[in-house]
Write a protein that holds these residues in place. Sequence first.
Motif, mmCIF file in Angstrom:
data_model
loop_
_atom_site.group_PDB
_atom_site.id
_atom_site.type_symbol
_atom_site.label_atom_id
_atom_site.label_comp_id
_atom_site.label_asym_id
_atom_site.label_seq_id
_atom_site.Cartn_x
_atom_site.Cartn_y
_atom_site.Cartn_z
ATOM 1 N N ASN A 45 64.055 92.971 -25.739
ATOM 2 C CA ASN A 45 63.141 93.981 -26.259
ATOM 3 C C ASN A 45 62.598 94.812 -25.107
ATOM 4 O OD1 ASN A 45 61.486 94.976 -28.647
ATOM 5 N ND2 ASN A 45 59.907 94.559 -27.150
ATOM 6 N N VAL A 46 62.462 96.103 -25.356
ATOM 7 C CA VAL A 46 61.811 97.010 -24.405
ATOM 8 C C VAL A 46 60.743 97.762 -25.175
ATOM 9 C CG1 VAL A 46 62.072 99.030 -22.925
ATOM 10 C CG2 VAL A 46 63.870 97.330 -23.000
ATOM 11 N N GLY A 47 59.567 97.903 -24.583
ATOM 12 C CA GLY A 47 58.508 98.635 -25.251
ATOM 13 C C GLY A 47 57.561 99.288 -24.273
ATOM 14 N N LYS A 48 56.651 100.041 -24.852
ATOM 15 C CA LYS A 48 55.568 100.700 -24.113
ATOM 16 C C LYS A 48 54.261 100.048 -24.554
ATOM 17 C CE LYS A 48 57.793 105.242 -23.987
ATOM 18 N NZ LYS A 48 57.624 106.661 -24.343
ATOM 19 N N PRO A 49 53.176 100.262 -23.824
ATOM 20 C CA PRO A 49 51.901 99.689 -24.243
ATOM 21 C C PRO A 49 51.564 100.085 -25.690
ATOM 22 C CG PRO A 49 51.703 100.575 -22.034
ATOM 23 C CD PRO A 49 53.044 101.006 -22.565
ATOM 24 N N ALA A 50 51.170 99.109 -26.462
ATOM 25 C CA ALA A 50 50.830 99.347 -27.868
ATOM 26 C C ALA A 50 49.451 99.987 -27.981
ATOM 27 C CB ALA A 50 50.857 98.031 -28.638
ATOM 28 N N PRO A 51 49.257 100.792 -29.018
ATOM 29 C CA PRO A 51 47.959 101.472 -29.188
ATOM 30 C C PRO A 51 46.922 100.553 -29.851
ATOM 31 C CG PRO A 51 49.456 102.171 -30.901
ATOM 32 C CD PRO A 51 50.237 101.249 -30.014
ATOM 33 N N VAL A 52 46.725 99.384 -29.259
ATOM 34 C CA VAL A 52 45.739 98.443 -29.776
ATOM 35 C C VAL A 52 44.368 98.760 -29.193
ATOM 36 C CG1 VAL A 52 47.431 96.610 -30.181
ATOM 37 C CG2 VAL A 52 46.282 96.758 -27.968
ATOM 38 N N VAL A 53 43.339 98.239 -29.810
ATOM 39 C CA VAL A 53 41.974 98.446 -29.337
ATOM 40 C C VAL A 53 41.837 97.859 -27.933
ATOM 41 C CG1 VAL A 53 39.543 97.899 -29.770
ATOM 42 C CG2 VAL A 53 41.076 98.401 -31.687
ATOM 43 N N ASP A 54 41.194 98.613 -27.042
ATOM 44 C CA ASP A 54 40.993 98.135 -25.670
ATOM 45 C C ASP A 54 40.135 96.887 -25.655
ATOM 46 O OD1 ASP A 54 42.520 100.096 -24.483
ATOM 47 O OD2 ASP A 54 40.836 101.426 -24.102
ATOM 48 N N ILE A 58 43.296 92.928 -22.182
ATOM 49 C CA ILE A 58 44.533 93.666 -22.434
ATOM 50 C C ILE A 58 44.813 94.607 -21.272
ATOM 51 C CG2 ILE A 58 45.685 95.333 -23.925
ATOM 52 C CD1 ILE A 58 44.101 94.163 -26.257
ATOM 53 N N ASP A 59 46.006 94.464 -20.709
ATOM 54 C CA ASP A 59 46.444 95.294 -19.590
ATOM 55 C C ASP A 59 47.434 96.319 -20.122
ATOM 56 O OD1 ASP A 59 47.519 96.417 -17.317
ATOM 57 O OD2 ASP A 59 47.905 94.522 -16.313
#
Length: 107
Positions: A45-54, A58-59
């Motif tokens: 799997n390859v991904g980018k940082p998810a748009p989760v609440v800061d 979470i880094d």
Amino acid sequence: MKALEKKLVHVVNFYLKPGLSEEDRKRFETGISSLHTIDDITIFNVGKPAPVVDSPTIDKDYDYCMLCVFENLEAHDRYQAHPVHINFIEQCKQYWSRVVVFDSETI
């Protein structure tokens, strides 16, 4: 209860150089995506940082995160020497400023 076989988990965070063009980013994405063709990888799997609440835990300062799971250390070592992996590094190292690798063995 049957014991689970240990796997090797390879997580790589890529920090790309600032100011890359969209074309350079696409080249990087094409290069990293080519790694899925390596037979020794059982999960990829390859991904980018998810748009989760800061959150303080979470880094999100990396640009891309790659996850590979291997059946064992030997499969991981074959992956490291595989021509597709070597080619990815040679073709794409110009795009990153930093790479952080986490290798773990499942328990």
